[in-house]
Each structure stands twice: as structure tokens, then as C-alpha cells.
Design a protein around this motif. Structure first.
Motif, PDB file in Angstrom:
ATOM      1  N   ASN A  45       2.333   9.540   0.592  1.00 35.02           N
ATOM      2  CA  ASN A  45       1.324   9.763   1.639  1.00 35.02           C
ATOM      3  C   ASN A  45       0.095  10.473   1.090  1.00 35.02           C
ATOM      4  N   SER A  87      -7.840   6.836  -0.840  1.00 31.32           N
ATOM      5  CA  SER A  87      -8.835   6.270   0.074  1.00 31.32           C
ATOM      6  C   SER A  87     -10.103   7.121   0.139  1.00 31.32           C
ATOM      7  N   ASN A 130      -3.679   8.800   0.854  1.00 31.89           N
ATOM      8  CA  ASN A 130      -4.789   9.469   1.538  1.00 31.89           C
ATOM      9  C   ASN A 130      -5.880   9.876   0.546  1.00 31.89           C
TER      10      ASN A 130
END
Length: 309
Positions: A11, A18, A15
């Protein structure tokens, strides 16, 4: 030396990828269409016809006589021809390219990008905490420690269950100085265990010289749940993560009970039950060594993105 990845927070990688990079593409589809076909229509017709019409009439009017005749003759002859032609050139060539980027790819791209931009501090040995700031991305090495307040509590609960609460309570039946029983202590410890292990997160302590590195890790991120955080105890490892806290306090840097949000209460509770645990030891029941609730001295708290050995 080639590092072996044993922990990866997917995760956090996605994140951060991006934000820092350009995101990622899972699927790309390209289509090229061309179709070849020929079609046509031809029609031919011949027509021919004749007609004849003849009329004769006689009118009589008082005093006059009239007579009239009419003739009509018609004929036709014709040919019809029509030709339709249609041609198309159309090729159909469909191609689908699927590109799936794994979390390991994201991790490699992210680390390489940050290194090229000098955004990662590579620290071999911690000498001065002033060289490290909150928010820094760092790579740091250290030795994994077996200290865990959670597993200490879990071991006590297993011992209580093995001996049975009735047997343990019989040890304090005639001792008025003991106000609690082991059922109450077991329930309190169970609540403490649940509160500091919500969402499978645990504290992993790593030593770099005389500096403690505190890592809040999730068991599910160790090699897709097929690896335990204590499989690498006393082994050297490399951590890549983000600095969350930097402190130096010989009395108390941070509590391992902080996740309960009642760290002072539970610390007092663990101290309060010491006489009950010593009573068990006097009755030849072996107990684990008590774990210090607080980290003291130099401490860096790191949110781990990956751990390699």
C-alpha cells in the motif's frame, strides 16, 4: 551484495509511486483494423410491345349528318441495362498488449528514482541524531532484536491457560494480601494484548550501534504472510522507510504500550501484577523475562516500506 526482500508494504509503495513517479499502467490495448471485400450487382432487361386502337362513329342531327372515324396505333421497343459495382479494402489486425507492474517493480523504480535525486539518506552507523530529520527517507542497517511486549503478554496468557485458572487461584486462597485472582489478571492482559495488536501491527526493534530503531510492522507484509517477523532475529537487515520520530531520552523515549492509548495505566498494571508472577515462580512455574515497556536512549522511529536481508 544482492539484497533479499523479506518485507514489503504494498500500500505504501503504490501510494508513494503515484505521488513521486507517474503512476502506473496495468493494461494497454492497441487495435489496427483492415478488411478486404469485393461486391457487385448487375441487372439486364429487354422490353417490346405493340398496341392498335380503331374507332368509328356516326352522329345524326336534325337537318345535318356527320360521320367521323379515328385510328390509333402505337408500338414500343426498349432495352434496359444496369450495372452496380462495389469494392472495399479493409484489414482487421487486433493486438492487445497487457503490462502488469508488480509491487516489486514499483519498489525498485521508486528506490532508484529517489537515489538518482539524492532523496534517500544512506546511513550505515548512527553517530549523531542531528544528521537525521523527521520526514527523511533513509536506508539503514541494524540487527533485529527479540524484544516484544506483545509476545511477552501472549506467553503469560499461554502459561495461565496451560496450568488452569483454578490451579493458579488455589495458590492465593489463603493469602489476604492478594486482592486479585488470575482470572482477572488474565482478562486484563487479554484486553491489553488486543489493544496493542489491532490490524496485525506490531513493534519490531532493531539495533544500530547504541541506537534503537523502532519499526511498526504488519505481519501480513512479510513475504505475503509466509514469513514471521522473528525469523530474522539477531540477523542484520537493511530498512528502507520514512523517519517518523527522532528522540534521545535516557528516561523514556517512547512506550511500547502507546497503541493502547492508555500506556501509563497498563504500565502500572504490569508493575502491579509482579507479586502475582513472583508467587508463580516460587511455586516452580517458569515465566518469561519481563520486557521493558519503554525504549530509552537514542531512538529513531521509522515507518518501514521494505526490509531486506
Amino acid at each position: 551484495m544482492l539484497d533479499l526482500l523479506v518485507y514489503l508494504d504494498e500500500n505504501l509503495i503504490r501510494n508513494l509511486n503515484s505521488v513521486v513517479l507517474n503512476g502506473y499502467i496495468d493494461i494497454r490495448t492497441f487495435k489496427k483494423v483492415r478488411d478486404r471485400s469485393i461486391g457487385g450487382t448487375v441487372s439486364l432487361s429487354d422490353k417490346e410491345g405493340k398496341s392498335w386502337d380503331s374507332k368509328e362513329g356516326k352522329d345524326k342531327i336534325e337537318g345535318y349528318k356527320t360521320k367521323h372515324k379515328s385510328y390509333a396505333n402505337s408500338s414500343y421497343c426498349g432495352n434496359e441495362k444496369s450495372l452496380d459495382f462495389e469494392g472495399r479494402d479493409f484489414d482487421r489486425n487486433e493486438q492487445e498488449i497487457k503490462k502488469i507492474s508488480t509491487s516489486f517493480t514499483f519498489h525498485s523504480d521508486l528506490v532508484n528514482f529517489l537515489k538518482r535525486n539524492n532523496s534517500i539518506k544512506n546511513i550505515k552507523e548512527v553517530n549523531n541524531l542531528r544528521d537525521i530529520e523527521i520526514g527523511d527517507y533513509i536506508e539503514i542497517r541494524g540487527s533485529v532484536q527479540d524484544t516484544s511486549i506483545l509476545f511477552y503478554i501472549d506467553t503469560l496468557l499461554k502459561i495461565f491457560n496451560c496450568y488452569g485458572y483454578d490451579f493458579l487461584n488455589n495458590l492465593i486462597n489463603d493469602k489476604k494480601e492478594y486482592k486479585l485472582n488470575y482470572n482477572i489478571i488474565g482478562n486484563l492482559l487479554t484486553e491489553l494484548k488486543n489493544s496493542i495488536s489491532v490490524n496485525e501491527t506490531k513493534d519490531l526493534i532493531i539495533k544500530n550501534n547504541n541506537t534503537s530503531l523502532l519499526l511498526p510492522v504488519n505481519e501480513n507484509n512479510f513475504l505475503n504472510s509466509h514469513f514471521n517477523m522473528f525469523d530474522i532475529v539477531h540477523c542484520n537487515c537493511k530498512i528502507f522507510g520514512k523517519v517518523m520520530m527522532v528522540k534521545e531520552d535516557n528516561a523514556k523515549c517512547i512506550s511500547l504500550l502507546r497503541k493502547s492509548s492508555q500506556e501509563n495505566y497498563y504500565e502500572d498494571l504490569l508493575n502491579y501484577i509482579d507479586p502475582y508472577l513472583k508467587l508463580l515462580e516460587r511455586n516452580n512455574i517458569i515465566l518469561p523475562q519481563k520486557v521493558e515497556c519503554n525504549i530509552k536512549g537514542k531512538m529513531i522511529m521509522i515507518l518501514p516500506i521494505s526490509i531486506c536481508i
